[in-house]
Write an enzyme that holds these catalytic residues in place. Sequence first.
Site, PDB file in Angstrom:
ATOM      1  CE  LYS A  22      -1.494   1.814   3.986  1.00  0.00           C
ATOM      2  NZ  LYS A  22      -1.303   3.267   4.187  1.00  0.00           N
ATOM      3  CG  ASN A  23       2.626   2.733   3.542  1.00  0.00           C
ATOM      4  OD1 ASN A  23       1.444   3.027   3.406  1.00  0.00           O
ATOM      5  ND2 ASN A  23       3.203   2.645   4.727  1.00  0.00           N
ATOM      6  NE  ARG A  91       1.370  12.381   7.228  1.00  0.00           N
ATOM      7  CZ  ARG A  91       1.883  13.573   7.399  1.00  0.00           C
ATOM      8  NH1 ARG A  91       1.152  14.532   7.876  1.00  0.00           N
ATOM      9  NH2 ARG A  91       3.136  13.820   7.107  1.00  0.00           N
ATOM     10  CB  CYS A 115      -4.241  11.209  12.002  1.00  0.00           C
ATOM     11  SG  CYS A 115      -2.583  10.594  12.169  1.00  0.00           S
ATOM     12  NE  ARG A 120       1.374  10.702  10.284  1.00  0.00           N
ATOM     13  CZ  ARG A 120       1.129   9.569   9.629  1.00  0.00           C
ATOM     14  NH1 ARG A 120       0.017   8.918   9.856  1.00  0.00           N
ATOM     15  NH2 ARG A 120       2.002   9.101   8.755  1.00  0.00           N
ATOM     16  N   PRO A 121       3.078  16.758  11.059  1.00  0.00           N
ATOM     17  CG  PRO A 121       5.153  17.496  11.832  1.00  0.00           C
ATOM     18  CD  PRO A 121       4.107  16.443  12.053  1.00  0.00           C
ATOM     19  CB  VAL A 122       3.331  18.731   5.578  1.00  0.00           C
ATOM     20  CG1 VAL A 122       2.379  17.554   5.601  1.00  0.00           C
ATOM     21  CG2 VAL A 122       2.576  20.042   5.692  1.00  0.00           C
ATOM     22  CG  ASP A 123       8.123  20.478   9.652  1.00  0.00           C
ATOM     23  OD1 ASP A 123       7.428  19.440   9.717  1.00  0.00           O
ATOM     24  OD2 ASP A 123       9.219  20.585  10.231  1.00  0.00           O
ATOM     25  CG  LEU A 124      10.839  17.686   7.910  1.00  0.00           C
ATOM     26  CD1 LEU A 124      11.037  16.272   8.448  1.00  0.00           C
ATOM     27  CD2 LEU A 124      12.142  18.483   8.032  1.00  0.00           C
ATOM     28  CG  ASP A 309       3.460   1.813   9.371  1.00  0.00           C
ATOM     29  OD1 ASP A 309       3.149   2.679  10.198  1.00  0.00           O
ATOM     30  OD2 ASP A 309       3.558   2.050   8.143  1.00  0.00           O
ATOM     31  CB  ILE A 331       8.683   6.844  14.248  1.00  0.00           C
ATOM     32  CG1 ILE A 331      10.109   6.344  13.948  1.00  0.00           C
ATOM     33  CG2 ILE A 331       8.101   7.585  13.046  1.00  0.00           C
ATOM     34  CD1 ILE A 331      10.234   5.425  12.784  1.00  0.00           C
ATOM     35  NE  ARG A 401      -6.240   4.732   6.150  1.00  0.00           N
ATOM     36  CZ  ARG A 401      -5.197   5.054   6.921  1.00  0.00           C
ATOM     37  NH1 ARG A 401      -5.344   5.171   8.208  1.00  0.00           N
ATOM     38  NH2 ARG A 401      -4.019   5.277   6.390  1.00  0.00           N
TER      39      ARG A 401
END
Length: 422
Positions: A22-23, A91, A115, A120-124, A309, A331, A401
Amino acid sequence: MDKLVVHGGSTLKGAINISGSKNASLPILAAAILTGEDCIIRRVPDVSDTNYMIQILSALGADVERSSGTVRITCADIMDEAPYELVRRMRASICVMGPLLARKGRAVVSLPGGCVIGDRPVDLHLKGMKALGAKIEMEGGNITLTAPNGLKGAEMDLRGESGPTVLGTDNVMMAATLAEGTTIINSAAAEPEVLDLANFLNSLGAKITGAGTRRIVIEGVKELHGVEHTVIPDRIEAGTFMAAAALVGEGVTLNRVNQEHLTAITQAIVKSGHIVKFNEAGDSCFIQRGENPIGVDLNTSPYPGYPTDMQAQMTALLALTPGISVIKDSIFPQRFMHCAELKRMGADIKTDHGMAIVRGVKELSAAPVMASDLRASAALVLAALKAKGTTEISRLYHIDRGYEHIDEKLLMLGANVERVRV
Ligand code: UD1
């Protein structure tokens, strides 16, 4: 709102095939935006996350056809605004940002919300896009990125407080394929899914080296073309069935796996006293429950470390394994929602500051439980297989999912489970 009804006490035996990852599928599907030609992607698992990604691509104007694991995508003409209603559900939809920006010079994507496994940031992701020359504006929950004169290669470091970012590395790598000049990503994520994406991009005509290591170099090219690609096996689905086989198995074979990707998970299961044997090709493994299982300590870390995971599923196994196990999730320190539900079934677990201290108990008893996120729900299924009595797991959409037909695969192995449509 389906439920999974699990009658505990049966054992698992036999063989199943592991699905495509999936990932790996999610960013690969998004990467099809980078070309106007046909992309044929095989072994895309039939799970709701890949369906959402396909819906997002269709809403952006892609022509998509799906039949039994094979997805054909043509992004001849594509829009640059991802629809909020679809994006907010998943996400991973953030990974359309890089390809849209590279192909269209503009991308509008909703900011993904937090979530249940934490903020869960997206700054990077944004740091990387900025380094490539994108102008970034945020308004009304949307991020608008623009690069009207195209992106320019740059050197950057994408390390965050908890280490590298998987989708952030993917996003920047995809954007940089069409940038002018050379991009170097330092502290890149080295997960097998990142390597699979890089292999896909290279077969589209990109020039990427170093994927699968902490330093990725991308020489920008002018355009990309269509291709066929087969997605790697899902190491988390495989790990989940390995843990199930260690818990209630009487000899389970998992076909279509990749031994190398499963090294950390195999080590943890073997250390806990179970038997794992791979065939010579490393694409099939046999798991036998050990006679004297013992607790183990785990700490999640970026690949090749133990995957976050697979933390919840291993917690379920260790909750029923003699001895004390200390489990740390470096993590996602808040990723212990499954522990409260496992405790309702009789598990002895104390959680504190990103850590769970698990004292193995002899048995669990069935209880109505609620899935809270994808991997937490897998942990509840494992616990229910062993528990005394019948467990009803509600909110099954979480498990749908990311696990392809989990109820059917469990039935094939002899579990007594049924999906109830509510
Ligand atoms: C991916 C996986 C997810 C897995 C996670 C970690 C997909 C679709 N999802 O998620 O299943 O649990 O990797 O292996 O592949 N971070 C920042 N800033 C950012 C981005 C991330 O600080 O901009 C932090 C996160 O909060 C987290 C760490 O970096 O602590 C790793 O997260 P990341 O690798 O980005 O996770 P995802 O790529 O979203």
